[in-house]
Design a protein around this motif. Sequence first.
Motif, PDB file in Angstrom:
ATOM      1  N   GLY A 318       0.814  -1.202   0.000  1.00 34.39           N
ATOM      2  CA  GLY A 318       0.000   0.000   0.000  1.00 34.39           C
ATOM      3  C   GLY A 318       0.856   1.264   0.000  1.00 34.39           C
ATOM      4  N   ASN A 319       0.203   2.393  -0.166  1.00 38.46           N
ATOM      5  CA  ASN A 319       0.920   3.672  -0.091  1.00 38.46           C
ATOM      6  C   ASN A 319       1.470   3.869   1.315  1.00 38.46           C
ATOM      7  N   ILE A 320       2.530   4.644   1.394  1.00 37.10           N
ATOM      8  CA  ILE A 320       3.193   4.839   2.686  1.00 37.10           C
ATOM      9  C   ILE A 320       3.166   6.313   3.062  1.00 37.10           C
ATOM     10  N   ILE A 321       2.619   6.606   4.216  1.00 39.54           N
ATOM     11  CA  ILE A 321       2.713   7.940   4.801  1.00 39.54           C
ATOM     12  C   ILE A 321       3.370   7.761   6.158  1.00 39.54           C
ATOM     13  N   PHE A 322       4.562   8.361   6.330  1.00 41.11           N
ATOM     14  CA  PHE A 322       5.310   8.113   7.560  1.00 41.11           C
ATOM     15  C   PHE A 322       5.841   9.408   8.122  1.00 41.11           C
ATOM     16  N   SER A 323       5.884   9.491   9.463  1.00 38.60           N
ATOM     17  CA  SER A 323       6.297  10.723  10.123  1.00 38.60           C
ATOM     18  C   SER A 323       7.810  10.864  10.208  1.00 38.60           C
ATOM     19  N   GLY A 324       8.555   9.880   9.741  1.00 38.37           N
ATOM     20  CA  GLY A 324      10.017   9.962   9.756  1.00 38.37           C
ATOM     21  C   GLY A 324      10.592   9.565   8.420  1.00 38.37           C
ATOM     22  N   ASP A 325      11.734   8.878   8.445  1.00 38.19           N
ATOM     23  CA  ASP A 325      12.399   8.435   7.223  1.00 38.19           C
ATOM     24  C   ASP A 325      11.765   7.138   6.712  1.00 38.19           C
ATOM     25  N   VAL A 326      11.846   6.959   5.404  1.00 38.67           N
ATOM     26  CA  VAL A 326      11.358   5.729   4.776  1.00 38.67           C
ATOM     27  C   VAL A 326      12.517   5.096   4.020  1.00 38.67           C
ATOM     28  N   LEU A 327      12.788   3.832   4.291  1.00 42.42           N
ATOM     29  CA  LEU A 327      13.847   3.099   3.608  1.00 42.42           C
ATOM     30  C   LEU A 327      13.219   1.929   2.866  1.00 42.42           C
ATOM     31  N   VAL A 328      13.392   1.939   1.553  1.00 38.14           N
ATOM     32  CA  VAL A 328      12.845   0.879   0.703  1.00 38.14           C
ATOM     33  C   VAL A 328      14.008   0.038   0.195  1.00 38.14           C
ATOM     34  N   ARG A 329      14.023  -1.247   0.579  1.00 37.14           N
ATOM     35  CA  ARG A 329      15.118  -2.117   0.168  1.00 37.14           C
ATOM     36  C   ARG A 329      15.000  -2.546  -1.295  1.00 37.14           C
ATOM     37  N   GLY A 330      13.785  -2.469  -1.842  1.00 30.81           N
ATOM     38  CA  GLY A 330      13.586  -2.886  -3.230  1.00 30.81           C
ATOM     39  C   GLY A 330      13.186  -1.720  -4.111  1.00 30.81           C
ATOM     40  N   ASN A 331      12.183  -1.950  -4.979  1.00 31.92           N
ATOM     41  CA  ASN A 331      11.693  -0.944  -5.916  1.00 31.92           C
ATOM     42  C   ASN A 331      10.385  -0.338  -5.419  1.00 31.92           C
ATOM     43  N   VAL A 332      10.037   0.793  -5.995  1.00 29.84           N
ATOM     44  CA  VAL A 332       8.702   1.360  -5.822  1.00 29.84           C
ATOM     45  C   VAL A 332       7.960   1.090  -7.117  1.00 29.84           C
ATOM     46  N   GLU A 333       6.935   0.223  -7.043  1.00 29.44           N
ATOM     47  CA  GLU A 333       6.263  -0.228  -8.260  1.00 29.44           C
ATOM     48  C   GLU A 333       5.210   0.769  -8.724  1.00 29.44           C
ATOM     49  N   ASP A 334       4.533   0.437  -9.809  1.00 31.17           N
ATOM     50  CA  ASP A 334       3.634   1.364 -10.494  1.00 31.17           C
ATOM     51  C   ASP A 334       2.555   1.934  -9.584  1.00 31.17           C
ATOM     52  N   ASN A 335       2.339   3.268  -9.786  1.00 28.34           N
ATOM     53  CA  ASN A 335       1.198   3.982  -9.201  1.00 28.34           C
ATOM     54  C   ASN A 335       1.157   3.926  -7.671  1.00 28.34           C
ATOM     55  N   MET A 336       2.335   4.009  -7.061  1.00 29.46           N
ATOM     56  CA  MET A 336       2.400   4.039  -5.605  1.00 29.46           C
ATOM     57  C   MET A 336       2.786   5.443  -5.133  1.00 29.46           C
ATOM     58  N   ILE A 337       2.482   5.707  -3.863  1.00 31.18           N
ATOM     59  CA  ILE A 337       2.799   7.007  -3.257  1.00 31.18           C
ATOM     60  C   ILE A 337       3.563   6.777  -1.964  1.00 31.18           C
ATOM     61  N   ILE A 338       4.662   7.500  -1.822  1.00 28.15           N
ATOM     62  CA  ILE A 338       5.376   7.538  -0.543  1.00 28.15           C
ATOM     63  C   ILE A 338       5.425   8.995  -0.101  1.00 28.15           C
ATOM     64  N   GLU A 339       4.884   9.263   1.080  1.00 26.61           N
ATOM     65  CA  GLU A 339       4.931  10.612   1.648  1.00 26.61           C
ATOM     66  C   GLU A 339       5.651  10.526   2.984  1.00 26.61           C
ATOM     67  N   SER A 340       6.805  11.201   3.044  1.00 27.78           N
ATOM     68  CA  SER A 340       7.643  11.108   4.234  1.00 27.78           C
ATOM     69  C   SER A 340       7.846  12.490   4.835  1.00 27.78           C
ATOM     70  N   LEU A 341       7.683  12.564   6.164  1.00 28.80           N
ATOM     71  CA  LEU A 341       8.055  13.777   6.877  1.00 28.80           C
ATOM     72  C   LEU A 341       9.494  13.602   7.362  1.00 28.80           C
ATOM     73  N   GLY A 342      10.351  13.323   6.406  1.00 29.63           N
ATOM     74  CA  GLY A 342      11.765  13.063   6.648  1.00 29.63           C
ATOM     75  C   GLY A 342      12.423  12.761   5.319  1.00 29.63           C
ATOM     76  N   ASN A 343      13.379  11.819   5.307  1.00 28.34           N
ATOM     77  CA  ASN A 343      14.066  11.418   4.078  1.00 28.34           C
ATOM     78  C   ASN A 343      13.445  10.152   3.511  1.00 28.34           C
ATOM     79  N   VAL A 344      13.654   9.962   2.206  1.00 29.59           N
ATOM     80  CA  VAL A 344      13.244   8.719   1.545  1.00 29.59           C
ATOM     81  C   VAL A 344      14.477   8.124   0.873  1.00 29.59           C
ATOM     82  N   TYR A 345      14.752   6.841   1.172  1.00 31.41           N
ATOM     83  CA  TYR A 345      15.865   6.131   0.560  1.00 31.41           C
ATOM     84  C   TYR A 345      15.299   4.933  -0.201  1.00 31.41           C
ATOM     85  N   VAL A 346      15.642   4.830  -1.470  1.00 29.49           N
ATOM     86  CA  VAL A 346      15.189   3.702  -2.285  1.00 29.49           C
ATOM     87  C   VAL A 346      16.422   3.020  -2.863  1.00 29.49           C
TER      88      VAL A 346
END
Length: 622
Positions: A318-346
């Motif tokens: 599912g989409n991710i809304i997080f109050s800190g950092d988001v770390l994705v070990r893999g890919n972000v697939e089609d039509n997804m949303i990541i909203e971070s109140l911090g950093n995003v690492y993919v």
Amino acid sequence: MPERMSEQELNKLINMLELSEQWDEDELDQAFIDHEAESDLGGRVLVRAGKIFVQDPLPGGSPAVISAAAPVVVRVNGQPITGPTEVTSTDKIEWSITEPPLYTIHVSEDHLQAFFTLYSTRRYQWKLNDYYSSSMVEVEAAMDTDTVIGLLGLNEIIADFEQQGIRQNLNIAAIHAELQNPTYQPITAAKGRAAVPGENATLELFFSETIENEFSEIEGQIDFRSHLRIPSVVRGQVIARKIPYIEGIPGCDVYGAILYPPLPGDITIVAKNNTVMLINNEIRALREGRPRVTGEKVKYFDITTTYTVPGNVSIKTGNIIFSGDVLVRGNVEDNMIIESLGNVYVEGSIYNSTITATGSIVVKGNVINSNLYSGYFGVMYNRIFNCSKLLIEEAVLLKKAVRLLIQAVQSRKQSVKYGQAVLLLMESKFQKIPRLIKELLSLLEMVQGSYHEDLDQTLHFLNLMLKPVQLVDFLNEASLNGVIGIIEELHAGVARMQENKVEVNIGRCQNSTVKSNGDINIHRDGIVQSELFSSGNIIFRKMFAVCRGSKLEAGGRISAYYVGSESGAQSYLKAKHSITVRKIYTGRITIDKYTTDITAPLENMTFDLENIRTVKLQMDSE
């Protein structure tokens, strides 16, 4: 007929004679007659023994004309003349000398120094030059250096300083020395004391605000097996210290006025989630995580936690809304949303998705058909931020409408419950409000981690607005104002999460939009058919990186390698300061407000304000 004596010879002769300063009328008449240069009908002016005499013109003639040469000032009937002026015998003609001063007193612009410049210690008498009868006379005067009419004294100078209000630290000895042994150069006669500025409060950070060396290079090749090097601290570690400001010391100017130093700048620091501020202005971490500082006027500290996705972000996660950092070990697939109140690492790639981060965005792989928004833009494109903003605007309009409705009902000597008026208006004129509340509730319920201190209270009041029975019975203007205030705090809370030093770091970008209020770094193959906007710099790191069919705009500089292609995929590059390329085929370059079209390949070029106009002229001539 004897030869007529020239005017110059006559002047010499007159100067040799001892003429009386008292001329009777017969002598004046004779002077006008004897020296009549021309037999015309015009008026005449005669200068003799320091006096100016005028003879009126004969019938049909023109009046005489008089002017003055500095330092002579001629007044006709009390008014100083500024150029050639016609005069007659009925005019009252006076003269005076505007002689240069014996000294000057000059005060510096900051009023901290007064300078005394001596020109002469003596005043001399001035005499008008005699002038023969003529229809046009320029009155001149000469200084009689043989006749001293006054001597400059120390008391006169000191009185002048005091009259101008200059009494502080007057150096009388220096003025006296200048009078005794003149140098005729400015000397410092009085000095004030400059205010000593204080020191602004400063903030010491004991952590890095940026992601450092997240990609290791081995012999020029990027090692993608390396782990992200994310700044982190442990529990109990001091992450920042505020050094208080130091007040300045007042001074005074040469007039005795107190000079106050500017107020030193202060810094307000606030310890938020997982941090504590000690009495010595130190910020200490209460848990392990990434420290960060946000805000402009007020600096907020917190320890953000990391939400880790072990694989891909997909429909399954599912989409991710997080109050800190988001770390994705893999890919972000089609039509997804990541909203971070911090950093995003993919660690993988991003496909057909939207990433917003109030901090930085780091992508090791490719960005395809996606939108990346970092820092300020991460706030602006954040759904909680925008939804709460729209809800605030609608709620403020609703409050005004309720007031008008109640006034209309009362004008008919009837009454209505405040909550009922709100409900009726939401069902008729403000149907957007329930939809916005439901959208905001769904977003807040998706937030992973603790983001808002009063999140439970916010959810409670938002749910209350969707319950008609409770709304009618309990809602009044005060409680509606409270709901608006809670939503405003929610909205401001997202804005406060914007980090100061952010960047977007991507490997390859295609058919995408990237916006950052920090730098954008491309560490692999380059970009194709994309739009990049950076408030800082846009830097291509790999030697053979390309930029094709794209638009780049940077608030600082752009450093690229191969721009455009032989097939004609033009790119548009705009920067505030400079653009450096190894090779550009065709495209458009803009530096600040100056634009030039590149129609032929150029190599190893740096475009800046100094040379872009030259390049433009060369291109136009070709």
